[in-house]
Design a protein around this motif. Sequence first.
Motif, PDB file in Angstrom:
ATOM      1  N   VAL A 147       0.846  -1.187   0.000  1.00 25.19           N
ATOM      2  CA  VAL A 147       0.000   0.000   0.000  1.00 25.19           C
ATOM      3  C   VAL A 147       0.886   1.243   0.000  1.00 25.19           C
ATOM      4  N   MET A 148       0.584   2.213  -0.878  1.00 22.93           N
ATOM      5  CA  MET A 148       1.405   3.410  -1.018  1.00 22.93           C
ATOM      6  C   MET A 148       0.539   4.650  -1.168  1.00 22.93           C
ATOM      7  N   TYR A 149       1.025   5.763  -0.633  1.00 23.33           N
ATOM      8  CA  TYR A 149       0.407   7.066  -0.844  1.00 23.33           C
ATOM      9  C   TYR A 149       1.382   7.917  -1.641  1.00 23.33           C
ATOM     10  N   LEU A 172      -2.334   3.945  -3.787  1.00 23.93           N
ATOM     11  CA  LEU A 172      -1.999   2.818  -4.650  1.00 23.93           C
ATOM     12  C   LEU A 172      -2.001   1.535  -3.834  1.00 23.93           C
ATOM     13  N   ILE A 173      -2.719   0.543  -4.304  1.00 24.93           N
ATOM     14  CA  ILE A 173      -2.731  -0.771  -3.649  1.00 24.93           C
ATOM     15  C   ILE A 173      -2.293  -1.803  -4.675  1.00 24.93           C
ATOM     16  N   ARG A 174      -1.119  -2.359  -4.439  1.00 26.74           N
ATOM     17  CA  ARG A 174      -0.551  -3.342  -5.362  1.00 26.74           C
ATOM     18  C   ARG A 174      -0.670  -4.740  -4.751  1.00 26.74           C
ATOM     19  N   ILE A 220      -1.862   4.511   7.431  1.00 25.60           N
ATOM     20  CA  ILE A 220      -0.508   4.851   6.965  1.00 25.60           C
ATOM     21  C   ILE A 220       0.081   5.981   7.806  1.00 25.60           C
ATOM     22  N   LYS A 221      -0.770   6.964   8.132  1.00 25.20           N
ATOM     23  CA  LYS A 221      -0.290   8.120   8.889  1.00 25.20           C
ATOM     24  C   LYS A 221      -0.054   7.789  10.371  1.00 25.20           C
ATOM     25  N   LEU A 255      -9.607  -4.207   5.147  1.00 27.12           N
ATOM     26  CA  LEU A 255     -10.111  -3.092   4.346  1.00 27.12           C
ATOM     27  C   LEU A 255      -9.860  -3.314   2.859  1.00 27.12           C
ATOM     28  N   ILE A 256      -8.673  -3.824   2.528  1.00 26.30           N
ATOM     29  CA  ILE A 256      -8.348  -4.115   1.130  1.00 26.30           C
ATOM     30  C   ILE A 256      -9.278  -5.188   0.574  1.00 26.30           C
ATOM     31  N   ASN A 257      -9.541  -6.216   1.370  1.00 29.69           N
ATOM     32  CA  ASN A 257     -10.441  -7.274   0.919  1.00 29.69           C
ATOM     33  C   ASN A 257     -11.853  -6.740   0.683  1.00 29.69           C
ATOM     34  N   SER A 258     -12.296  -5.835   1.567  1.00 33.22           N
ATOM     35  CA  SER A 258     -13.605  -5.203   1.355  1.00 33.22           C
ATOM     36  C   SER A 258     -13.609  -4.409   0.055  1.00 33.22           C
TER      37      SER A 258
END
Length: 273
Positions: free
Chosen positions: A12-14, A77-79, A131-132, A145-148
């Motif tokens: 996961v990236m911002y 970005l979610i890779r 992330i923060k 959260l990504i799976n949702s």
Amino acid sequence: MKREHIEKPVVVMYEKVDQCPIKDRLFSFFQLVYVISGDGFYIINGNKQRYEPQNLFLVTPNDSHTFDVISTTEFLLIRFNYVYLNEYRWKNIDHLECLLGNARNMNSNILNLQPDRVLVKSITESILNGIKFPDIFNEELTRHLINSLLVIVARNLSKYQCEGIDSSDSRFIGIVNYIQQNIYDPSLLKADIISEEFHISSNYLSRFFKSQSNDTMQGYIAKYKIKLIENRLKYSDMRINEIAYEFGFTDGSHLNKFFKKHSEISLSDYRKM
């Protein structure tokens, strides 16, 4: 062209950019791109369209893509790769991998359902907050959260890819996925080839497909092909002959005859519209 990989199943990236750092690169993984703020153009596989906040794009392995940034843009970005998809035990979406893989044909903003735009905005804000302000629970929470998010993506892709189809039969979904994967090769879309692929007699295949979709298989193939051709006309600068060859037509005239039969308008008139 440089090929990029990820070392973990999911990353996961911002990013906040004034210009896109991605040039002449192919990914070996999937990437979800959520636009937090800013605007510009999204260019993927030769198709170009505007992007704006709350757009969500899916880049599939081997896609060629970049962003032409107009105003400073923030991205989440979610890779993730096939390992990540296979790690999670999806209860009801056993064809998720196919849905995501076939998204290469879509080339546009995924979020077509208004309620899902609200959900995705909330989910991405939660991921950004993690992330923060990371803590020991953050990695586990982020995965949920990504799976949702992936389930929401699957729902929107399914609405696009299977428009007019209301079936949960896994064998039927497999046939639809096969058609979408091979939509550019007419030789693989013949009834006898599909029958052999799925071990179904040709006569039964026709009845089975219509019972699941209220449409003939050839009718569905034509409608799906028309939808993709319309995307090329709207979002790319491809010449008519180039689109014709991409979809296995002999030339632009052959494609125009097919398009006019199903859309009651010529290719050139549709593009002008």
